[in-house]
Design an enzyme around this catalytic site. Structure first.
Site, PDB file in Angstrom:
ATOM      1  N   ASN A  12      34.800 -40.248  42.869  1.00  0.00           N
ATOM      2  CA  ASN A  12      35.369 -41.068  43.946  1.00  0.00           C
ATOM      3  C   ASN A  12      34.283 -41.235  45.008  1.00  0.00           C
ATOM      4  OD1 ASN A  12      36.799 -42.185  46.038  1.00  0.00           O
ATOM      5  ND2 ASN A  12      37.947 -40.316  46.534  1.00  0.00           N
ATOM      6  N   TRP A  13      33.730 -42.430  45.057  1.00  0.00           N
ATOM      7  CA  TRP A  13      32.588 -42.653  45.972  1.00  0.00           C
ATOM      8  C   TRP A  13      33.043 -42.895  47.412  1.00  0.00           C
ATOM      9  CZ3 TRP A  13      28.719 -46.386  43.033  1.00  0.00           C
ATOM     10  CH2 TRP A  13      28.350 -45.791  41.818  1.00  0.00           C
ATOM     11  N   LYS A  14      34.339 -43.007  47.618  1.00  0.00           N
ATOM     12  CA  LYS A  14      34.887 -43.243  48.970  1.00  0.00           C
ATOM     13  C   LYS A  14      34.172 -44.439  49.612  1.00  0.00           C
ATOM     14  CE  LYS A  14      35.798 -38.337  49.162  1.00  0.00           C
ATOM     15  NZ  LYS A  14      36.523 -37.326  49.890  1.00  0.00           N
ATOM     16  N   HIS A 100      45.432 -41.155  47.171  1.00  0.00           N
ATOM     17  CA  HIS A 100      44.444 -40.161  47.603  1.00  0.00           C
ATOM     18  C   HIS A 100      44.863 -39.624  48.974  1.00  0.00           C
ATOM     19  CE1 HIS A 100      40.690 -38.395  48.989  1.00  0.00           C
ATOM     20  NE2 HIS A 100      40.374 -38.286  47.712  1.00  0.00           N
ATOM     21  N   GLU A 102      43.297 -39.064  51.578  1.00  0.00           N
ATOM     22  CA  GLU A 102      42.751 -39.804  52.735  1.00  0.00           C
ATOM     23  C   GLU A 102      43.567 -41.066  52.987  1.00  0.00           C
ATOM     24  OE1 GLU A 102      38.689 -39.878  51.352  1.00  0.00           O
ATOM     25  OE2 GLU A 102      38.616 -37.694  51.609  1.00  0.00           O
ATOM     26  N   GLU A 172      44.918 -32.286  44.084  1.00  0.00           N
ATOM     27  CA  GLU A 172      43.864 -32.094  45.075  1.00  0.00           C
ATOM     28  C   GLU A 172      44.439 -31.423  46.318  1.00  0.00           C
ATOM     29  OE1 GLU A 172      40.449 -34.990  44.504  1.00  0.00           O
ATOM     30  OE2 GLU A 172      41.929 -36.096  45.636  1.00  0.00           O
ATOM     31  N   GLY A 178      36.298 -32.107  50.490  1.00  0.00           N
ATOM     32  CA  GLY A 178      35.179 -32.328  51.408  1.00  0.00           C
ATOM     33  C   GLY A 178      34.902 -31.162  52.342  1.00  0.00           C
ATOM     34  N   SER A 218      36.095 -30.235  46.321  1.00  0.00           N
ATOM     35  CA  SER A 218      34.799 -29.547  46.373  1.00  0.00           C
ATOM     36  C   SER A 218      34.320 -29.042  45.003  1.00  0.00           C
ATOM     37  CB  SER A 218      34.826 -28.411  47.401  1.00  0.00           C
ATOM     38  OG  SER A 218      35.087 -28.934  48.691  1.00  0.00           O
ATOM     39  N   GLY A 239      34.387 -35.921  44.671  1.00  0.00           N
ATOM     40  CA  GLY A 239      34.003 -36.784  45.784  1.00  0.00           C
ATOM     41  C   GLY A 239      32.521 -36.676  46.075  1.00  0.00           C
ATOM     42  N   GLY A 240      32.180 -35.860  47.073  1.00  0.00           N
ATOM     43  CA  GLY A 240      30.804 -35.765  47.577  1.00  0.00           C
ATOM     44  C   GLY A 240      29.736 -35.683  46.496  1.00  0.00           C
TER      45      GLY A 240
HETATM   46  C1  PEP Z   1      37.980 -36.393  46.596  1.00  0.00           C
HETATM   47  O1  PEP Z   1      37.570 -37.234  47.370  1.00  0.00           O
HETATM   48  O2  PEP Z   1      38.930 -36.665  45.856  1.00  0.00           O
HETATM   49  C2  PEP Z   1      37.333 -35.084  46.563  1.00  0.00           C
HETATM   50  C3  PEP Z   1      37.806 -34.151  45.773  1.00  0.00           C
HETATM   51  O3  PEP Z   1      36.248 -34.915  47.394  1.00  0.00           O
HETATM   52  P1  PEP Z   1      35.228 -33.665  47.376  1.00  0.00           P
HETATM   53  O4  PEP Z   1      34.808 -33.451  45.953  1.00  0.00           O
HETATM   54  O5  PEP Z   1      34.095 -34.121  48.250  1.00  0.00           O
HETATM   55  O6  PEP Z   1      35.959 -32.488  47.916  1.00  0.00           O
END
Ligand code: PEP
Length: 253
Positions: A12-14, A100, A102, A172, A178, A218, A239-240
Site C-alpha cells: 500500500n503506497w498510500k 483502510h 486511514e 491491521e 506506521g 509494520s 505500507g512503509g
Molecule cells: C498499511 O498502510 O496498511 C500498513 C500496514 O502500513 P505499515 O506497514 O507502514 O505499518
C-alpha cells in the site's frame, strides 16, 4: 500460512510516489523478482490513482498484480474526487483496498460504506482487500474481538460464498500501522483465527478455510517470516516498507 491458500503480499503506497517515481519503483521490483517462481506468492502493488495507468503499462507480462487504494460504490456520477470500479478495471486493476484504517480515521468511512465499496469492486471483477482492526484504546479496553466482529460482519454483510472467496481480509491493528510496533505473531494469530471462526459462522467452514487473511502493521523483513508462519496468516499488507523495492521483496519472500 496454509498450503491451500496462496500467500498474498500487497504493498500500500498510500499518498507516496508520483507516476515517474512509481515507474522507478516498479522497475526495481521487477529486478528483485527475477528468478522468483510466480507460484510462491502473489505480489500486489497499490499505487496512488495518478500512477495506476503508468504502472499498469509497465506491469504487462509481469506476475505482479495491480491494486487500487479505494473504489467508489456508484457506477458513475457527480461524486467529485471518487473513482468508479469500471475506471479501475479498465486499467487492469485486480485488487482494491477498502476500509483502510486511514480512510476510516481521517475520511469518515463506515462499515456500511466499506460494504458498498467492496460489493462494487466485486461486481466489476475486482477483488476487495477489506481492512479490519482495532485501535489501541479499544485493544486496551478488551474490545478487540467486538470491533473486529463489527468490521467483519457489517463490512461483508450480504456477501455470497462466491463473493467471499474472491475477497481478501487484512487484519491491521491500527496501533501497529506506521508505528514500528508489530503485533506479536501470537496476538496476530489469535485475531486471524477469530476472523476465520466468524467467516465459518457467516458462510461455512469450507469457505472460511479458503479465504486469505493478511496481517498488516509494520511488517518488514525482520518480522515477516514469523508472522507469515502462523497458521491463519496468509500474507501481508505492507505500507512503509513497500516503498522500497528491496525492502518489500525481502518482507514478501
Ligand atoms: C498499511 O498502510 O496498511 C500498513 C500496514 O502500513 P505499515 O506497514 O507502514 O505499518
Amino acid at each position: 500460512m496454509n498450503s491451500n491458500r496462496k500467500p498474498i503480499i500487497a504493498g500500500n503506497w498510500k499518498m507516496y510516489k508520483t507516476a515517474a517515481e512509481a515507474l522507478a519503483l516498479i522497475n526495481g521490483l521487477k529486478g528483485e523478482l527475477v528468478g522468483v517462481r510466480d507460484s510462491d506468492v502473489e505480489a500486489v502493488v497499490c499505487p496512488p490513482f495518478t500512477a495506476l495507468y503508468a504502472v499498469s503499462t509497465l506491469l504487462q507480462g509481469s506476475s505482479i498484480q495491480l491494486g487500487s487504494q479505494n473504489v467508489h460504490w456508484e457506477k458513475e456520477g457527480a461524486f467529485t474526487g471518487e473513482i468508479a470500479a469500471s475506471m479501475l478495471k479498465e486499467l487492469g486493476v485486480r485488487y482494491a483496498i477498502v476500509g483502510h484504517s486511514e480512510r476510516r480515521q481521517f475520511f469518515g468511512e463506515t462499515n456500511e460504506g466499506v460494504n458498498k465499496r467492496a460489493r462494487a469492486a466485486l461486481a466489476s471483477g475486482i477483488r476487495p482487500i477489506v481492512c479490519v482492526g482495532e485501535m489501541l484504546a479499544q485493544r486496551e479496553a478488551g474490545q478487540t474481538e467486538a470491533v473486529v466482529r463489527d468490521h467483519v460482519t457489517d463490512g461483508l454483510a450480504g456477501f455470497t460464498k462466491d463473493a467471499m472467496l474472491e475477497t481478501v481480509i487484512a487484519y491491521e491493528p491500527v496501533w501497529a500501522i506506521g508505528t514500528g510496533k508489530t503485533a506479536t505473531p501470537t496476538q496476530a494469530q489469535e485475531v486471524h483465527a477469530f476472523i476465520r471462526e466468524l467467516l465459518a459462522a457467516m458462510f461455512d467452514s469450507s469457505t472460511a478455510d479458503k479465504v486469505r487473511i493478511q496481517y498488516g502493521g509494520s511488517v518488514k523483513a525482520a518480522n515477516a517470516k514469523e508472522l507469515l508462519g502462523q497458521a491463519d496468516i496468509d500474507g501481508a499488507l505492507v505500507g512503509g516498507v513497500s516503498l522500497d523495492a528491496k525492502g518489500f521483496i525481502k518482507a514478501a519472500l
